[in-house]
Enzyme design. Sequence first.
Site, PDB file in Angstrom:
ATOM      1  CE1 TYR A  44      -3.529  -2.433  -0.065  1.00  0.00           C
ATOM      2  CE2 TYR A  44      -4.043  -1.914   2.207  1.00  0.00           C
ATOM      3  CZ  TYR A  44      -4.325  -2.592   1.046  1.00  0.00           C
ATOM      4  OH  TYR A  44      -5.414  -3.436   0.999  1.00  0.00           O
ATOM      5  N   PRO A  62     -16.519  -0.889   1.180  1.00  0.00           N
ATOM      6  CG  PRO A  62     -16.547   0.043   3.327  1.00  0.00           C
ATOM      7  CD  PRO A  62     -15.608  -0.417   2.254  1.00  0.00           C
ATOM      8  CG  LEU A  63     -19.093   3.663   1.991  1.00  0.00           C
ATOM      9  CD1 LEU A  63     -18.533   4.949   2.577  1.00  0.00           C
ATOM     10  CD2 LEU A  63     -20.613   3.608   2.173  1.00  0.00           C
ATOM     11  N   GLY A 114     -16.288   2.406  -3.605  1.00  0.00           N
ATOM     12  CA  GLY A 114     -15.473   3.505  -4.121  1.00  0.00           C
ATOM     13  C   GLY A 114     -16.074   4.876  -3.908  1.00  0.00           C
ATOM     14  N   GLY A 115     -16.955   4.996  -2.921  1.00  0.00           N
ATOM     15  CA  GLY A 115     -17.574   6.289  -2.609  1.00  0.00           C
ATOM     16  C   GLY A 115     -18.937   6.489  -3.235  1.00  0.00           C
ATOM     17  CG  LEU A 116     -21.967   4.885  -6.881  1.00  0.00           C
ATOM     18  CD1 LEU A 116     -22.015   6.240  -7.572  1.00  0.00           C
ATOM     19  CD2 LEU A 116     -21.999   3.761  -7.901  1.00  0.00           C
ATOM     20  CG  LEU A 117     -23.070   2.091  -2.429  1.00  0.00           C
ATOM     21  CD1 LEU A 117     -22.769   0.699  -1.886  1.00  0.00           C
ATOM     22  CD2 LEU A 117     -24.548   2.201  -2.806  1.00  0.00           C
TER      23      LEU A 117
END
Length: 324
Positions: A53, A220-221, A223-226
Amino acid sequence: MQYSVLGSTGVKVSRICLGTATFGVAPNAQDAGRVVDAALDLGINFVDTADVYGNMPVFDRPGAPAAADREPAERILGRALRGRRDDVVIATKSHGHIGPGINDGGLSRRHVIRQVETSLRRLETDYIDLYYAHNPDPNTPLEQTLAVYDDLIRQGKIRYAGLSNHPAWQVTHALWTADDRRLQAPVATQVKYNLIDRAAERELAPACRQFGLSIVPYAPLHGGLLADLRVLDRDVAGDQRFAGPGFSEAEIAVAREVDRLSRAWGLAPYQVSLAWLLFRPAVASAIVGAETIDELRANASAADVDLEPAQLDALTALTSASTA
């Protein structure tokens, strides 16, 4: 902040886990320390990182230092946790190629031991709480990797082992092998899992529930879309952060419906999306790769959101477990 027990370990981890994949890029190395400080202040005691990372070219983006000029995320995290290491459950991983050498990757005994030692130095610690096999390695028998994890656990260099991005059959095979060879078994799996991508529910989630492993979802989102539809206005969003494609029209349609329902319920989409995921069977903690303190604080609030059964059902009906 709410907490759950990680697998069969007895160790309690925060329901929100701080992800560090883009440390050194967004947030930059200086701001990353402040994000870690904010996480601890919010009660987050679970942090996820990996040996690859931060300073790999795949994380490059306009306005950020080039890969060659960035530190590994593990080193940034280790510096941020000085004096507070024992307050945090640290998860890291190995498998990915960390150099040009033919043996600079995989899950061989040689590579795993080398990378554990590297991670210990970078993280400025003498033990790693949870050590994942980052991806399957078709060139190394799984029993060899489990055996080296067992050795490292006995040496006190890692506390528990986990599997990341492994299908259900390999997770089950690992458990059978560990039982047969009297080795320490994996206690958790890490996999992409969210309201849009529910492929983990087909086989992995039932297996983890049956055998007592925790699922620790990343993305969990999605990539931010949710999280917020304004992510569509960003120059870099979703898998684009890792040199991947953008969002599909079908994914955006689901996100718009999540946004509509959330507003009707007086909640934010990120709260609803994370709360739904944390309610799913076997999910212990969701990894949030927040790029700012404000994002982290907003996402952390989801751990205290209790959705009604009807709300959970409405969200579940938006997609299916066949989503890949």
